[in-house]
Design a protein around this motif. Structure first.
Motif, mmCIF file in Angstrom:
data_model
loop_
_atom_site.group_PDB
_atom_site.id
_atom_site.type_symbol
_atom_site.label_atom_id
_atom_site.label_comp_id
_atom_site.label_asym_id
_atom_site.label_seq_id
_atom_site.Cartn_x
_atom_site.Cartn_y
_atom_site.Cartn_z
ATOM 1 N N PRO A 15 -138.043 20.649 132.416
ATOM 2 C CA PRO A 15 -139.335 20.961 133.034
ATOM 3 C C PRO A 15 -139.385 20.765 134.546
ATOM 4 C CG PRO A 15 -139.496 18.968 131.715
ATOM 5 C CD PRO A 15 -138.142 19.560 131.459
ATOM 6 N N ARG A 16 -138.591 19.842 135.044
ATOM 7 C CA ARG A 16 -138.506 19.641 136.497
ATOM 8 C C ARG A 16 -137.026 19.684 136.850
ATOM 9 N NH1 ARG A 16 -141.974 14.524 137.820
ATOM 10 N NH2 ARG A 16 -141.301 15.096 139.912
ATOM 11 N N VAL A 17 -136.569 20.878 137.177
ATOM 12 C CA VAL A 17 -135.146 21.127 137.388
ATOM 13 C C VAL A 17 -134.558 20.150 138.400
ATOM 14 C CG1 VAL A 17 -133.462 22.852 138.132
ATOM 15 C CG2 VAL A 17 -135.392 23.541 136.712
ATOM 16 N N GLU A 18 -135.317 19.810 139.414
ATOM 17 C CA GLU A 18 -134.812 18.903 140.448
ATOM 18 C C GLU A 18 -134.495 17.507 139.904
ATOM 19 O OE1 GLU A 18 -139.305 18.464 140.520
ATOM 20 O OE2 GLU A 18 -137.896 20.098 140.260
ATOM 21 N N ARG A 19 -135.133 17.101 138.802
ATOM 22 C CA ARG A 19 -134.861 15.789 138.208
ATOM 23 C C ARG A 19 -133.727 15.836 137.194
ATOM 24 N NH1 ARG A 19 -138.671 11.582 138.692
ATOM 25 N NH2 ARG A 19 -137.931 10.856 136.673
ATOM 26 N N GLY A 20 -133.493 16.995 136.593
ATOM 27 C CA GLY A 20 -132.399 17.134 135.643
ATOM 28 C C GLY A 20 -132.669 16.563 134.260
ATOM 29 N N GLU A 21 -133.873 16.069 133.997
ATOM 30 C CA GLU A 21 -134.205 15.535 132.675
ATOM 31 C C GLU A 21 -134.468 16.705 131.734
ATOM 32 O OE1 GLU A 21 -136.474 11.521 134.197
ATOM 33 O OE2 GLU A 21 -137.610 13.376 134.023
ATOM 34 N N LEU A 22 -134.052 16.547 130.463
ATOM 35 C CA LEU A 22 -134.194 17.672 129.547
ATOM 36 C C LEU A 22 -134.471 17.221 128.129
ATOM 37 C CD1 LEU A 22 -131.334 18.058 127.689
ATOM 38 C CD2 LEU A 22 -130.485 18.427 129.982
ATOM 39 N N ILE A 23 -134.964 18.190 127.343
ATOM 40 C CA ILE A 23 -135.074 18.000 125.902
ATOM 41 C C ILE A 23 -134.399 19.195 125.232
ATOM 42 C CG2 ILE A 23 -137.182 16.615 125.968
ATOM 43 C CD1 ILE A 23 -138.728 19.129 125.097
ATOM 44 N N ASN A 24 -133.785 18.952 124.107
ATOM 45 C CA ASN A 24 -133.195 20.032 123.329
ATOM 46 C C ASN A 24 -134.313 20.702 122.531
ATOM 47 O OD1 ASN A 24 -130.719 19.267 124.307
ATOM 48 N ND2 ASN A 24 -130.103 18.197 122.456
ATOM 49 N N ALA A 25 -134.375 22.033 122.603
ATOM 50 C CA ALA A 25 -135.461 22.756 121.944
ATOM 51 C C ALA A 25 -134.952 23.890 121.057
ATOM 52 C CB ALA A 25 -136.427 23.309 122.989
ATOM 53 N N GLY A 26 -133.652 24.050 120.922
ATOM 54 C CA GLY A 26 -133.152 25.112 120.066
ATOM 55 C C GLY A 26 -131.642 25.184 120.064
ATOM 56 N N VAL A 27 -131.133 26.067 119.198
ATOM 57 C CA VAL A 27 -129.702 26.321 119.104
ATOM 58 C C VAL A 27 -129.506 27.825 118.980
ATOM 59 C CG1 VAL A 27 -127.587 25.946 117.757
ATOM 60 C CG2 VAL A 27 -129.252 24.105 117.971
ATOM 61 N N ALA A 39 -130.956 32.626 116.956
ATOM 62 C CA ALA A 39 -131.467 31.459 117.672
ATOM 63 C C ALA A 39 -132.571 30.841 116.838
ATOM 64 C CB ALA A 39 -132.003 31.852 119.034
ATOM 65 N N ARG A 40 -132.606 29.543 116.855
ATOM 66 C CA ARG A 40 -133.687 28.800 116.192
ATOM 67 C C ARG A 40 -134.249 27.844 117.223
ATOM 68 N NH1 ARG A 40 -133.305 25.405 110.584
ATOM 69 N NH2 ARG A 40 -135.509 24.866 110.513
ATOM 70 N N GLU A 114 -124.744 26.712 109.085
ATOM 71 C CA GLU A 114 -124.256 25.964 110.251
ATOM 72 C C GLU A 114 -125.337 25.863 111.320
ATOM 73 O OE1 GLU A 114 -121.613 23.562 112.224
ATOM 74 O OE2 GLU A 114 -121.541 24.293 110.176
ATOM 75 N N LEU A 115 -126.071 26.953 111.535
ATOM 76 C CA LEU A 115 -127.167 26.926 112.498
ATOM 77 C C LEU A 115 -128.205 25.885 112.088
ATOM 78 C CD1 LEU A 115 -128.701 28.026 114.971
ATOM 79 C CD2 LEU A 115 -129.626 29.813 113.472
ATOM 80 N N ALA A 116 -128.560 25.846 110.823
ATOM 81 C CA ALA A 116 -129.536 24.863 110.332
ATOM 82 C C ALA A 116 -129.019 23.438 110.520
ATOM 83 C CB ALA A 116 -129.860 25.133 108.867
ATOM 84 N N ARG A 117 -127.733 23.224 110.241
ATOM 85 C CA ARG A 117 -127.139 21.885 110.405
ATOM 86 C C ARG A 117 -127.166 21.445 111.868
ATOM 87 N NH1 ARG A 117 -122.848 19.198 111.987
ATOM 88 N NH2 ARG A 117 -121.742 21.019 112.775
ATOM 89 N N LEU A 118 -126.747 22.345 112.760
ATOM 90 C CA LEU A 118 -126.750 22.020 114.185
ATOM 91 C C LEU A 118 -128.165 21.783 114.696
ATOM 92 C CD1 LEU A 118 -124.073 24.561 115.413
ATOM 93 C CD2 LEU A 118 -123.862 22.066 115.451
ATOM 94 N N PHE A 119 -129.102 22.594 114.244
ATOM 95 C CA PHE A 119 -130.496 22.446 114.669
ATOM 96 C C PHE A 119 -131.025 21.067 114.251
ATOM 97 C CE2 PHE A 119 -135.067 22.993 114.206
ATOM 98 C CZ PHE A 119 -135.394 23.561 115.435
ATOM 99 N N ASP A 120 -130.784 20.689 113.013
ATOM 100 C CA ASP A 120 -131.250 19.377 112.539
ATOM 101 C C ASP A 120 -130.584 18.241 113.316
ATOM 102 O OD1 ASP A 120 -132.972 20.485 110.683
ATOM 103 O OD2 ASP A 120 -131.583 20.258 109.004
ATOM 104 N N LYS A 121 -129.323 18.394 113.631
ATOM 105 C CA LYS A 121 -128.568 17.342 114.323
ATOM 106 C C LYS A 121 -128.912 17.251 115.812
ATOM 107 C CE LYS A 121 -123.820 15.955 115.332
ATOM 108 N NZ LYS A 121 -122.400 16.288 115.141
ATOM 109 N N LEU A 122 -129.091 18.400 116.466
ATOM 110 C CA LEU A 122 -129.197 18.412 117.919
ATOM 111 C C LEU A 122 -130.624 18.577 118.462
ATOM 112 C CD1 LEU A 122 -126.096 20.694 118.551
ATOM 113 C CD2 LEU A 122 -126.230 18.194 118.747
#
Length: 125
Positions: A15-27, A39-40, A114-122
């Motif tokens: 959300p604030r590229v200059e800070r570099g903080e992130l959340i994972n929102a999909g795979v 994509a999920r 595999e997509l479902a597994r990665l989504f749940d994990k990440l």
């Protein structure tokens, strides 16, 4: 059981590229031998607002949804591209709020599972 190579990338929100903080929102997952690109996504507004209380949640949701749309058969700017071309375009480096992380590879007998597994994990907390 035959396993095929697949590639995936995490779709993240910065959300604030200059800070570099992130959340994972999909795979985003591509399996060329199976003709699979999907994509999920799932946005957690509370986690997003923890990083930026003024974040445009609806704008981020629309941007995330574009990843899902680009993988499907609906008309759009990427509709004429091969699945591999779409995957490469979607995973190209960006300095935007919604972006993908590095591409990783693996082996799978079932790309959807595999997509479902990665989504749940990440992505899921």
């Amino acid at each position: 059981m035959t396993r095929d190579v697949y590639e995936y990338a995490v779709i993240r929100v910065v959300p604030r590229v200059e800070r570099g903080e992130l959340i994972n929102a999909g795979v985003l997952l591509y399996c060329q031998p199976r003709g699979y690109l999907c994509a999920r996504v799932e946005l957690d507004p509370g986690r997003l607002r923890a990083l930026d209380p003024n974040a445009d949640v609806e704008g981020v949701r629309r941007a995330l949804g574009a990843y899902e749309l680009a993988c499907g058969d609906r008309p759009g700017p990427l509709a004429g591209e091969s699945l591999g071309g779409r995957f490469r375009w979607l995973t190209a480096p960006r300095s935007t709020i919604v972006q993908t992380g590095p591409v990783h590879a693996g082996l799978t007998a079932d790309p959807g599972t595999e997509l479902a597994r990665l989504f749940d994990k990440l992505v899921r907390v």
